[in-house]
Every structure is written in C-alpha cells, then in structure tokens.
Design a protein around this motif. Structure first.
Motif, PDB file in Angstrom:
ATOM      1  N   SER A  44       0.819  -1.221   0.000  1.00 45.07           N
ATOM      2  CA  SER A  44       0.000   0.000   0.000  1.00 45.07           C
ATOM      3  C   SER A  44       0.853   1.271   0.000  1.00 45.07           C
ATOM      4  CB  SER A  44      -0.973   0.009   1.181  1.00 45.07           C
ATOM      5  OG  SER A  44      -0.283  -0.117   2.404  1.00 45.07           O
ATOM      6  N   VAL A  60      -7.811   3.741  -6.560  1.00 45.02           N
ATOM      7  CA  VAL A  60      -7.338   2.406  -6.171  1.00 45.02           C
ATOM      8  C   VAL A  60      -8.439   1.391  -6.468  1.00 45.02           C
ATOM      9  CG1 VAL A  60      -6.353   1.004  -4.330  1.00 45.02           C
ATOM     10  CG2 VAL A  60      -6.057   3.494  -4.287  1.00 45.02           C
ATOM     11  N   SER A  62      -9.651  -2.406  -5.951  1.00 42.12           N
ATOM     12  CA  SER A  62      -9.388  -3.580  -5.110  1.00 42.12           C
ATOM     13  C   SER A  62     -10.656  -4.415  -5.000  1.00 42.12           C
ATOM     14  CB  SER A  62      -8.934  -3.138  -3.721  1.00 42.12           C
ATOM     15  OG  SER A  62      -8.881  -4.253  -2.845  1.00 42.12           O
ATOM     16  N   MET A  68     -10.345  -2.532   1.692  1.00 48.57           N
ATOM     17  CA  MET A  68     -10.613  -1.146   1.306  1.00 48.57           C
ATOM     18  C   MET A  68     -11.032  -0.339   2.523  1.00 48.57           C
ATOM     19  SD  MET A  68     -12.477  -0.684  -2.328  1.00 48.57           S
ATOM     20  CE  MET A  68     -13.494  -2.089  -2.584  1.00 48.57           C
ATOM     21  N   TYR A 110     -11.203   4.632  -3.452  1.00 50.72           N
ATOM     22  CA  TYR A 110     -11.130   3.173  -3.551  1.00 50.72           C
ATOM     23  C   TYR A 110     -12.403   2.669  -4.232  1.00 50.72           C
ATOM     24  CZ  TYR A 110      -7.055   2.782  -0.478  1.00 50.72           C
ATOM     25  OH  TYR A 110      -5.799   2.846   0.060  1.00 50.72           O
ATOM     26  N   SER A 112     -14.378  -0.876  -6.014  1.00 45.75           N
ATOM     27  CA  SER A 112     -14.395  -2.297  -6.364  1.00 45.75           C
ATOM     28  C   SER A 112     -14.417  -2.376  -7.887  1.00 45.75           C
ATOM     29  CB  SER A 112     -15.624  -2.983  -5.762  1.00 45.75           C
ATOM     30  OG  SER A 112     -16.806  -2.352  -6.212  1.00 45.75           O
ATOM     31  N   ASP A 136      -4.795  -3.146  -6.982  1.00 48.15           N
ATOM     32  CA  ASP A 136      -4.386  -4.106  -5.955  1.00 48.15           C
ATOM     33  C   ASP A 136      -4.870  -5.507  -6.348  1.00 48.15           C
ATOM     34  OD1 ASP A 136      -3.116  -4.884  -3.675  1.00 48.15           O
ATOM     35  OD2 ASP A 136      -4.598  -4.093  -2.282  1.00 48.15           O
ATOM     36  N   GLU A 137      -4.200  -6.530  -5.823  1.00 53.16           N
ATOM     37  CA  GLU A 137      -4.529  -7.923  -6.168  1.00 53.16           C
ATOM     38  C   GLU A 137      -4.572  -8.084  -7.693  1.00 53.16           C
ATOM     39  OE1 GLU A 137      -4.653 -10.101  -3.690  1.00 53.16           O
ATOM     40  OE2 GLU A 137      -4.497  -8.512  -2.193  1.00 53.16           O
ATOM     41  N   TYR A 152     -12.234  -7.168 -13.635  1.00 56.53           N
ATOM     42  CA  TYR A 152     -10.902  -6.571 -13.701  1.00 56.53           C
ATOM     43  C   TYR A 152     -10.509  -6.223 -15.133  1.00 56.53           C
ATOM     44  CZ  TYR A 152      -8.702  -6.511  -9.085  1.00 56.53           C
ATOM     45  OH  TYR A 152      -8.337  -6.171  -7.812  1.00 56.53           O
ATOM     46  N   THR A 171       0.706  -7.131  -6.572  1.00 59.98           N
ATOM     47  CA  THR A 171       0.238  -8.459  -6.163  1.00 59.98           C
ATOM     48  C   THR A 171       1.326  -9.138  -5.339  1.00 59.98           C
ATOM     49  OG1 THR A 171      -0.610 -10.605  -6.909  1.00 59.98           O
ATOM     50  CG2 THR A 171       1.046  -9.563  -8.297  1.00 59.98           C
TER      51      THR A 171
END
Length: 630
Positions: A44, A60, A62, A68, A110, A112, A136-137, A152, A171
């Motif tokens: 982060s 961001v 995630s 989050m 942030y 999704s 992220d991820e 994604y 990741t």
C-alpha cells in the motif's frame, strides 16, 4: 515534501522497505509498473506515498471490501482524505462521493472493480484530476491466475479516459505467465516489473501426513509458542476446532464471513492485540492484517492453489523471526479437492437456469434491472430452487464473466446519513417543530460535514447521547427522512447481487463454453501442483520458489524434508562412529554387552545396542551367549 519526508510524516518510518523506494520512483517518473511484493511487504505504501507527493487523486481498484475499508480508515486516521465506493451504496450516495472527488480534497478513491462497469463512475472519473491508477490484487486480471475476476478486464477502459496517467499493479503472487498477462491486459506502454524474491528464509514449511489431523494440530500448537492462525475449510469447522483448542487449554476463537461485522471486528482486534492466542478461520481472515509476531499458520485442509497457500502461509513470521507454515494432509484431501473441482464447473444449461431463477427470485421483468444492487440471501435462494450452494456460487462467477450479474459476498456498510436541505431550512424546521430541536442539535454536534457528505453513524452512540433507545433513534431518523430533511441509510451486512445488464430471456443468454473448458484446465493444473507439493519429498521452499519461476534456488535447510535429510545423514555418521568403536574394543578383548555399551562414547544407549544387533545379524561380530568378540 520529498517521499522520505512523506514516509516520516505519515508513517513515522525513516527508511523504506526493500524495493518500495524503487517502485515509488518508477511511478513518479510516469512509468506503468508491476510490483510483486510478498504478503506483508508493504504494497500500500508503494501507491500511497507517490500519490501524496503529486497533485490530484489516486484511484485504487481492489476486490477486497474489508481491505478497502481498513485502508480508508487508516488514511483518514492519518489526516488524509480518502473514501471508498462499493456495492450496496445508493445511487445518490455514490453521486455525492464522486462529486467530492472532482470538487473536494479527496486524495484516494477506492473502487471495487464491479463499480468500473458503471457508466456513471467512468464518466465522472473523466473530470477528476487523476495522478495514479493503483490496481491491488492485480493477479485477478489474469485468466492464468488462481483468482480470476472478470470485472478486472475493464480496468483498461481507464486508459482511454486518462491515457497519460500511469498504472501501478500490485500483487503478492504471480507466475511468469501471470506477470506477462497482467501487463498485457493493463496495456502497459512497456514491460516494467519489480520483483522481490518469494523466498521466506525464516519460515519452516512443513507437511504432516496423518489420518488424525486434530491430534497433529494439537501437537503443533503445544510445540510452537506464540500467536497463530488455523485455516479450516468451512465455517462450521472453525467453531468446532476453536472449541477443541479451548477444551485443551489453548486460548482460541473462530472467524468467518458469516459473522456480524461488529463481531468480526472485535474478534480480529482481540487476536491482533494477543488477547486471543489462536484464530481459527476460513480464508476470509487475514487480508490486510499486519500482525508481525504470528509464529505459526496451520492449514487443516488443503488449499486450492499454491498461490493461495503461499499468501496465507506468508502471514507467519513477518517480524523475520522463526515461524512455521504447517499443512495437514491425507488422502481424503485429494478426494475433497476433486469433488470441489466437479462443482466448480457447472454446465452451460445449469448456469442459464440459475440466471433465469435469479430473475424470478427478485421478480424482475424482462428488460429491467440494469445497474441495481440487491441484498442476496444465497442460502434462501438455493433452498427455494434446490441448488447446491457451491455450484451456484460458481454459476454466478461465469455469469459475471459474461457481464450479466456481479456478486459480492458480505458487504458491510455502516449506517450513514446526509442532510438534504441547507442549514437555514433545517433551522426553520427546528423553530417550527421544537420537539425535534434537541434531536437535530445532537446530530449536528455529533457529525460534522453531514451537509456535504454521507457520514457514518452508530445508532447506539446516538441513543446514549440522547438518553433514549436505539429504536427511538431509528424512528427519529426515518421521520426526518420522510420530512425530506435528510437521507438515512441503515447498516447492512448482506451479500450484494448487481444486475450489470437488463434481465434477458434465457434463450438470449450467451455463455462461453470454450472459456469454461479453459478455466477447467487451469484449475486442474493448479490442483495437481498442490498435490505434488503435499506428496513429493523435495525441499518445500524450493518447490514453492520453482512454482513461482525462481530458478537456481538452494535447499532451505529448515523444512520438514530438509530436516529429515539432515537427521538421516547424522544417523549414518553416528552408526559409523559406533561401529568403529565396537571394532576397536573387541580387537583387544571380548566384552559383555554391558561393558561394551558403557565403553562406547558415540551415540545413545539405544543407538549403540541397535548397531551391535545389526553387526551380529550380519556376522561381523560373534557371541558365545555371554561375551562378544570379533
């Protein structure tokens, strides 16, 4: 401020962890960057520091709602403006949040990945002064990854909106194929990967094969002092294992996504502060938790992939001190994982039937429902239509891939409200309705900023301040909402199902059968890699490193296989020493068993007697019944 000054000011650290500074400098130069840092490696900071160093907002993406929430709260606690937009928020709430990102001082938004599917969100991002996209991820974007998330794939749409803004993908786990795929899918201008070795020298990887897993688990907990995590395969098991541990005198608790949010938070905090020694949990536990002194992580059930195993096992020993990652394994695990494999790949007809019944369940007319999020009780749905829960979840994944629906498990959204009128109009209402004056004043005193933003509230806290009941507070908020003075959104902790496109006739639903077969092949390869890791007698660390494409690695010396090899080598040396001593003593005079055993210096008494018997059986020494001689 320099990046070092930012780190010191907000995080109270004087130096960066390995690779962090190089990654940050790459981002500040405007380069698309892929960063692979192991669990606990400080991912982060790699996007938060450069975003703070530049003017504008960092977006961001995630998939982890809980993570989050934690990161937003941590940033806000540091005095940094941050918000998140997740499934379950009302359209008006999202609208206000996006406005604040355009016109306010928000530094971090942030999202999704499902939210990126919204035209509203994409359109408003166009008007934001974005300085960085952080993903992220990032392995979730790759079809070769263990946790592929179709939404994604839409992250690349952001490049059309802000083509000059760099992307930082992060990741903890990615094979060479996945790394290449991430960069392709995110349309990197040129390849740029920063990788820290996956080797964790302080972790001893252990596989214990035994039918009685509970006894083995108790043995580990007894033998390894300190804090630990036990991962179990089901919610029911977490409770049962915690109960057994407590019965044997070990302070343990259980955790899974089905618990109330407040309950989860209390359990997590108790474990983080070491009031609870052992947390028994499903894989819902651990994301974003930076507890450095975890001494052991035990997997009671075999994981579905080595990526998942490495990430979960990696929560041990973040303080670089000795720690253990133990996998309990037996042949029934192979059967269970094979069964999961069958349920993971429903037929096209089964997927279409689930889609059809979702429309009926929510009573949606054909052509309606696009963009709406609904609370979804999957247990009730499966019970009504006689479906297997696991297979239904997998049907939802394939419907998600084809952008019909999006499913998010257990989204916790606290209660929140926002005034719908200006200060003057609210004041006039207070004068004309004196009975509500005290209630409204308490709201105003307790929650600043409610005229501009939705603010989180706790009805229990308000009830205490007002010396009334929680129910009366809720009724009061609902009344003020009816009067159109405020908008009140009660808390929810339910899974959310979003219809991405309008409901269609099942005959029009197109499911990519070839894609299902491709995922099936990838799942099989990952499952076989897990079986190989559990059953082969090679250095465990080396097997994991090879899986993640690290070559020319050395044996770790501390896993169960390496330790067994050391013991075997030592046993051979001891046998040679004992044999030499026996020959030396008997070449002088015959000896009784007692005197011979007592004269030998090497090995234990048991080892000496074993060597004497072996030499006797081989005819290399002889006995007359009382004494031994050559």
């Amino acid at each position: 401020m320099t990046i070092q000054a930012i780190l010191q000011h907000y995080w109270q650290h004087n130096i960066f962890r390995p690779l962090q500074e190089e990654i940050i400098q790459s981002v500040l130069l405007g380069n698309d960057t892929l960063a692979l840092l192991p669990t606990g490696g400080g991912k982060s900071v790699c996007f938060q520091v450069p975003a703070l160093a530049k003017e504008g907002i960092c977006i961001v993406i995630s998939p982890l709602i809980a993570l989050m929430k934690d990161q937003v709260e941590n940033l806000q606690a540091k005095g940094i403006e941050a918000i998140s937009i997740v499934s379950g928020m009302s359209k008006r709430e999202v609208d206000v949040a996006l406005d604040n990102c355009i016109y306010g001082n928000i530094k971090f938004l942030y999202l999704s990945p499902e939210r990126l599917l919204s035209e509203l969100v994409q359109e408003r991002i166009r008007y934001m002064k974005v300085n960085l996209f952080a993903v992220d991820e990032a392995h979730c974007i790759s079809q070769w990854g263990y946790d592929f998330r179709p939404p994604y794939l839409h992250i690349a749409d952001l490049r059309q909106i802000h083509p000059e803004v760099p992307i930082l993908a992060l990741t903890a786990t990615a094979t060479a194929d996945v790394r290449e795929d991430i960069q392709q899918k995110l349309l990197f201008k040129q390849p740029n990967v920063f990788t820290k070795s996956f080797e964790r020298k302080n972790i001893s990887y252990v596989v214990q094969q035994h039918e009685n897993k509970m006894q083995r688990l108790l043995d580990v907990v007894k033998g390894v002092k300190g804090s630990g995590i036990v991962y179990a395969g089901s919610r029911k098991e977490t409770f049962e294992i915690a109960q057994v541990l407590n019965q044997h005198g070990y302070n343990a608790d259980y955790y899974h996504a089905g618990l109330e949010a407040e309950q989860r938070s209390k359990k997590q905090e108790s474990w983080k502060s070491s009031k609870t020694r052992i947390m028994v949990a499903t894989n819902a536990f651990g994301m974003g938790i930076d507890k450095p002194d975890v001494r052991f992580v035990i997997h009671k059930d075999v994981p579905q992939s080595l990526e998942a195993y490495y990430q979960e096992a990696g929560r041990a020993g973040r303080d670089e001190q000795k720690a253990y990652a133990v996998l309990l394994y037996n042949q029934s695990d192979r059967f269970k994982l094979e069964r999961k494999f069958e349920l993971a790949f429903p037929t096209v007809e089964e997927i279409k039937q689930v889609y059809h019944n979702l429309g009926n369940y929510f009573q949606l007319a054909y052509g309606s429902g696009a963009g709406i999020s609904l609370e979804f009780d999957i247990g009730n749905f499966c019970s009504k239509y006689k479906y297997d829960v696991i297979k239904t979840l997998n049907c939802l994944k394939f419907l998600e891939r084809n952008e019909y629906v999006s499913f998010t498990e257990s989204v916790f959204l606290p209660s929140r409200f926002r005034f719908q009128v200006m200060n003057e109009e609210l004041y006039n209402f207070q004068i004309q309705n004196a009975a509500w004056d005290s209630f409204i004043k308490t709201l105003l005193r307790s929650y600043a900023g409610a005229f501009d933003n939705y603010v989180h509230i706790r009805e229990f806290d308000l009830a205490q301040r007002m010396n009334t009941s929680v129910q009366q507070v809720i009724e009061g908020l609902n009344f003020l909402q009816q009067m159109e003075l405020l908008n009140y959104l009660p808390q929810t902790d339910k899974p959310q199902l979003t219809f991405i496109s309008p409901r269609q006739d099942v005959k029009q639903v197109m499911i990519d059968k070839r894609y299902i077969e491709q995922r099936k092949q990838i799942f099989r390869q990952k499952m076989d890699a897990v079986f190989h890791y559990a059953e082969a007698r090679h250095c465990r660390s080396r097997m994991l490193l090879t899986y993640f494409d690290e070559t020319n690695t050395h044996k770790c010396g501390v896993c169960d296989v390496c330790l067994d090899e050391k013991r075997d080598a030592n046993a051979s040396d001891t046998t040679d020493l004992i044999t030499n001593e026996i020959v030396r003593w008997l070449s002088v005079d015959p000896h009784t068993l007692d005197t011979l055993v007592n004269n030998i210096a090497a090995g234990t008494e048991k080892e000496r007697i074993t060597v004497i018997r072996t030499l006797l059986d081989a005819g290399k020494i002889k006995t007359d019944g009382e004494r031994f001689y050559l």
